[in-house]
Write a protein that holds these residues in place. Structure first.
Motif, mmCIF file in Angstrom:
data_model
loop_
_atom_site.group_PDB
_atom_site.id
_atom_site.type_symbol
_atom_site.label_atom_id
_atom_site.label_comp_id
_atom_site.label_asym_id
_atom_site.label_seq_id
_atom_site.Cartn_x
_atom_site.Cartn_y
_atom_site.Cartn_z
ATOM 1 N N PRO A 293 0.148 6.519 3.107
ATOM 2 C CA PRO A 293 -0.300 7.464 2.264
ATOM 3 C C PRO A 293 -1.726 7.897 2.011
ATOM 4 C CG PRO A 293 0.516 5.802 1.033
ATOM 5 C CD PRO A 293 0.811 5.241 2.414
ATOM 6 N N TYR A 294 -2.601 6.674 2.357
ATOM 7 C CA TYR A 294 -3.958 6.800 2.262
ATOM 8 C C TYR A 294 -4.670 5.775 3.238
ATOM 9 C CZ TYR A 294 -3.044 8.469 -2.480
ATOM 10 O OH TYR A 294 -2.287 8.914 -3.455
ATOM 11 N N ILE B 293 3.107 14.615 14.283
ATOM 12 C CA ILE B 293 2.260 13.766 13.499
ATOM 13 C C ILE B 293 1.782 14.804 12.103
ATOM 14 C CG2 ILE B 293 0.156 14.716 14.903
ATOM 15 C CD1 ILE B 293 -1.172 12.069 14.278
ATOM 16 N N VAL B 294 1.755 14.292 11.221
ATOM 17 C CA VAL B 294 1.271 15.037 9.947
ATOM 18 C C VAL B 294 0.064 14.253 9.355
ATOM 19 C CG1 VAL B 294 1.901 15.556 7.549
ATOM 20 C CG2 VAL B 294 3.751 15.558 9.462
ATOM 21 N N PHE B 295 -1.037 15.032 8.890
ATOM 22 C CA PHE B 295 -2.135 14.606 7.972
ATOM 23 C C PHE B 295 -2.077 15.197 6.693
ATOM 24 C CE2 PHE B 295 -3.899 14.251 12.413
ATOM 25 C CZ PHE B 295 -4.222 12.938 12.540
ATOM 26 N N THR B 296 -2.146 14.401 5.578
ATOM 27 C CA THR B 296 -2.071 14.747 4.264
ATOM 28 C C THR B 296 -3.378 14.463 3.423
ATOM 29 O OG1 THR B 296 -1.255 12.387 3.607
ATOM 30 C CG2 THR B 296 0.434 13.963 4.069
ATOM 31 N N TRP C 196 -6.974 11.005 2.062
ATOM 32 C CA TRP C 196 -6.225 11.145 3.072
ATOM 33 C C TRP C 196 -5.009 10.096 3.746
ATOM 34 C CZ3 TRP C 196 -6.548 15.477 5.931
ATOM 35 C CH2 TRP C 196 -7.558 16.602 5.576
ATOM 36 N N GLY C 197 -4.261 10.964 4.156
ATOM 37 C CA GLY C 197 -3.077 10.056 4.683
ATOM 38 C C GLY C 197 -2.366 10.504 5.882
ATOM 39 N N ALA C 198 -1.481 9.838 6.487
ATOM 40 C CA ALA C 198 -0.817 10.305 7.817
ATOM 41 C C ALA C 198 0.566 9.865 8.096
ATOM 42 C CB ALA C 198 -1.679 9.958 9.016
ATOM 43 N N GLN C 199 1.217 10.393 8.895
ATOM 44 C CA GLN C 199 2.556 10.276 9.174
ATOM 45 C C GLN C 199 2.937 10.453 10.561
ATOM 46 O OE1 GLN C 199 6.077 11.116 6.259
ATOM 47 N NE2 GLN C 199 7.013 12.219 7.976
ATOM 48 N N ARG D 76 0.731 -1.213 0.062
ATOM 49 C CA ARG D 76 0.030 -0.017 -0.194
ATOM 50 C C ARG D 76 0.859 1.273 -0.067
ATOM 51 N NH1 ARG D 76 -5.134 -1.064 1.753
ATOM 52 N NH2 ARG D 76 -5.797 -3.321 2.134
ATOM 53 N N ASN D 77 2.223 1.127 -0.210
ATOM 54 C CA ASN D 77 2.925 2.325 -0.576
ATOM 55 C C ASN D 77 3.259 2.869 0.750
ATOM 56 O OD1 ASN D 77 4.931 3.718 -1.743
ATOM 57 N ND2 ASN D 77 3.457 5.570 -2.252
ATOM 58 N N GLU D 78 3.043 2.144 1.773
ATOM 59 C CA GLU D 78 3.447 2.645 3.270
ATOM 60 C C GLU D 78 4.888 2.281 3.623
ATOM 61 O OE1 GLU D 78 1.055 0.258 6.106
ATOM 62 O OE2 GLU D 78 -0.823 1.110 5.169
ATOM 63 N N THR D 79 5.476 3.108 4.149
ATOM 64 C CA THR D 79 6.959 3.445 4.516
ATOM 65 C C THR D 79 7.311 3.385 6.166
ATOM 66 O OG1 THR D 79 7.121 4.758 2.576
ATOM 67 C CG2 THR D 79 8.926 4.738 3.872
ATOM 68 N N MET D 80 8.242 2.763 6.467
ATOM 69 C CA MET D 80 8.742 2.819 7.854
ATOM 70 C C MET D 80 10.267 3.070 7.841
ATOM 71 S SD MET D 80 8.349 -0.096 11.176
ATOM 72 C CE MET D 80 9.316 -1.256 10.396
ATOM 73 N N LEU D 81 10.481 4.009 8.708
ATOM 74 C CA LEU D 81 11.949 4.023 8.762
ATOM 75 C C LEU D 81 12.474 3.988 10.354
ATOM 76 C CD1 LEU D 81 15.051 5.024 7.575
ATOM 77 C CD2 LEU D 81 14.014 7.420 7.927
ATOM 78 N N VAL D 82 13.550 3.253 10.399
ATOM 79 C CA VAL D 82 14.012 3.168 11.825
ATOM 80 C C VAL D 82 15.542 3.494 11.781
ATOM 81 C CG1 VAL D 82 14.174 1.750 13.922
ATOM 82 C CG2 VAL D 82 12.285 1.558 12.412
#
Length: 449
Positions: free
Chosen positions: A151-152, A200-203, A159-162, A128-134
């Motif tokens: 992304p959605y 937190i970011v809402f897109t 709507w998406g979030a980070q 789903r084009n989700e991304t995780m960075l550690v």
């Protein structure tokens, strides 16, 4: 009649009714992630297939989860999309420089100014084009960083979030600027500065080229008592304190119609952001306001010639600006070429950049035989010439006594070679000269905007 026979046949030849869209090669990626980027959908009648084909391909490349994309149509009304996915899981060792750019670090080549560790980058989670960075890093900077992006999350895919959080510490800090160069302070091998924060970011993305972000978060900076002494910099943080807490809320709008985000050659890009930081421990006379905007236009002049021109500007209204927030030009992508070894601090700035490019090579080479995702390497090489100019406003009279570049018009020019791999990895080798006649060869790994 002349206008009819020039335009009408081109439109007639390109009219195409889409009955079905078939996607192959996406072993992980969900179909809706691909369909979301297309400029058309099943049931549409296309009046210019060439435009929609190329624009949709560029949109898919700009997801950065595919190496190659091919779009074709047939006489039955079907559109076939073939994708080659990138590797999505990248657990890798990390070796980074702690200085502002490679050229600054190369002056000393000091191994103590390196950051090393392990980074896990996991792209396209669940398809789903989700991304995780550690990040787990040590060396010059001790750091733990976590980022997760979706992304959605709604049915309409708008709507998406980070979510992100980090903790870091340094034994050395950049405590003042003298002769337009950053000065460093270290004492007894103790941690001089500790930072932490969460955001937190809402897109929102209803249309393909329009992006909206609403974001908020918290930042904290703590320094040792020795940092705010007269011998170092008592004005490093707000109100000469050792602890600075900051809450912030902001909004960012982006219109992005570049052909390739990593290294654009056509299109235009506009980004504007406004942010309101709040410092509960400090009673400021007026609420701080930070506004920043970027606007760039990329041109194809014909043949292998390309050009770009753009503007970056920042307005930062705040009482008694502390040194920790003075960074203006010379940091990240905010710089004038020819000034890579300098910084220009202040509240507000404006930078204009113009560049002319000639594409020397644009080919695809055989790369890693037997590895399906990386058998082909897209490779481009550009010769460039450029002119950058800018101005930084610094209201701190004490800071301008020991630095010549603030409140003065600055400019730089030069020539270079830009190497582009996989459409988005760019290496810039440039020979620049600035206003003061200082010239040298610079190596950069970030784009100019």
């Amino acid at each position: 009649m002349a206008t009819v026979f020039v335009v009408f046949p081109q439109q007639t030849d390109s009219i195409f009714a889409i009955k079905n869209i078939e996607i192959t090669g996406n072993k992980r990626t969900k179909d809706f992630i691909i369909l979301r980027e297309l400029t058309f959908k099943a049931g549409d009648t296309i009046h210019n297939w060439t435009y929609h084909k190329e624009q949709s391909r560029k949109q898919l490349i700009n997801l950065f989860i595919f190496n190659e994309i091919a779009l074709q149509k047939n006489d039955s009304g079907n559109v076939m999309i073939q994708v080659t996915e990138r590797w999505y899981l990248w657990p890798a060792p990390v070796l980074q420089i702690a200085d502002r750019n490679f050229n600054q670090w190369w002056l000393t080549r000091d191994p103590k100014r390196l950051i090393y560790g392990v980074q896990l980058q996991w792209y396209n989670i669940r398809g789903r084009n989700e991304t995780m960075l550690v990040d787990f890093k040590s060396g010059y900077t001790q750091l733990f960083n976590f980022v997760y992006r979706v992304p959605y999350f709604n049915k309409k895919n708008t709507w998406g979030a980070q979510l992100s959080t980090y903790v870091s510490a340094n034994r050395e800090l950049w405590y003042k600027t003298t002769d337009d160069k950053v000065q460093f302070f270290r004492s007894n091998n103790l941690f001089m500065v500790n930072r932490r924060g969460s955001e937190i970011v809402f897109t929102h993305r209803k249309k393909i080229f329009f992006y909206h972000q609403i974001y908020g978060g918290y930042r904290q900076v703590r320094v040792k008592d020795t940092v705010i002494t007269d011998a170092v910099n008592p004005h490093y943080l707000y109100k000469d304190k050792t602890l600075q807490n900051e809450f912030y809320l902001g909004y960012q709008f982006t219109f992005d119609k570049r052909d390739f985000k990593g290294y654009p050659t056509k299109g235009h890009y506009i980004r504007a952001a406004v942010e309101g930081p709040y410092f509960p421990d400090n009673k400021l006379a007026a609420m701080p306001v930070l506004i920043k905007t970027t606007a760039v236009k990329y041109f194809h002049l014909g043949g292998q010639f390309f050009a770009s021109t753009g503007l970056i500007a920042r307005y930062f209204k705040i009482d008694s600006l502390p040194y920790s927030r003075t960074a203006a030009l010379g940091y990240g992508k905010d710089f004038i070429r020819g000034y890579e070894l300098n910084v220009i601090d202040g509240n507000h700035f404006i930078v204009q950049k113009t560049e002319l490019k000639y594409r020397l090579i644009n080919r695809k080479y055989k790369f890693l035989k037997g590895i399906p995702n990386y058998e082909i390497l897209p490779f481009s090489l550009f010769a460039t010439t450029y002119f950058d100019a800018g101005y930084v406003w610094n209201k701190n009279k004490a800071a301008t006594v020991s630095n010549l570049m603030p409140n003065t018009f600055q400019y730089g020019t030069g020539v270079g070679l830009n190497l582009v791999l996989f459409y988005d990895y760019c290496i810039r080798t440039e020979y620049s000269i600035n206003k003061y006649g200082k010239h040298r060869l610079f190596l950069n790994f970030v784009s100019t905007f």
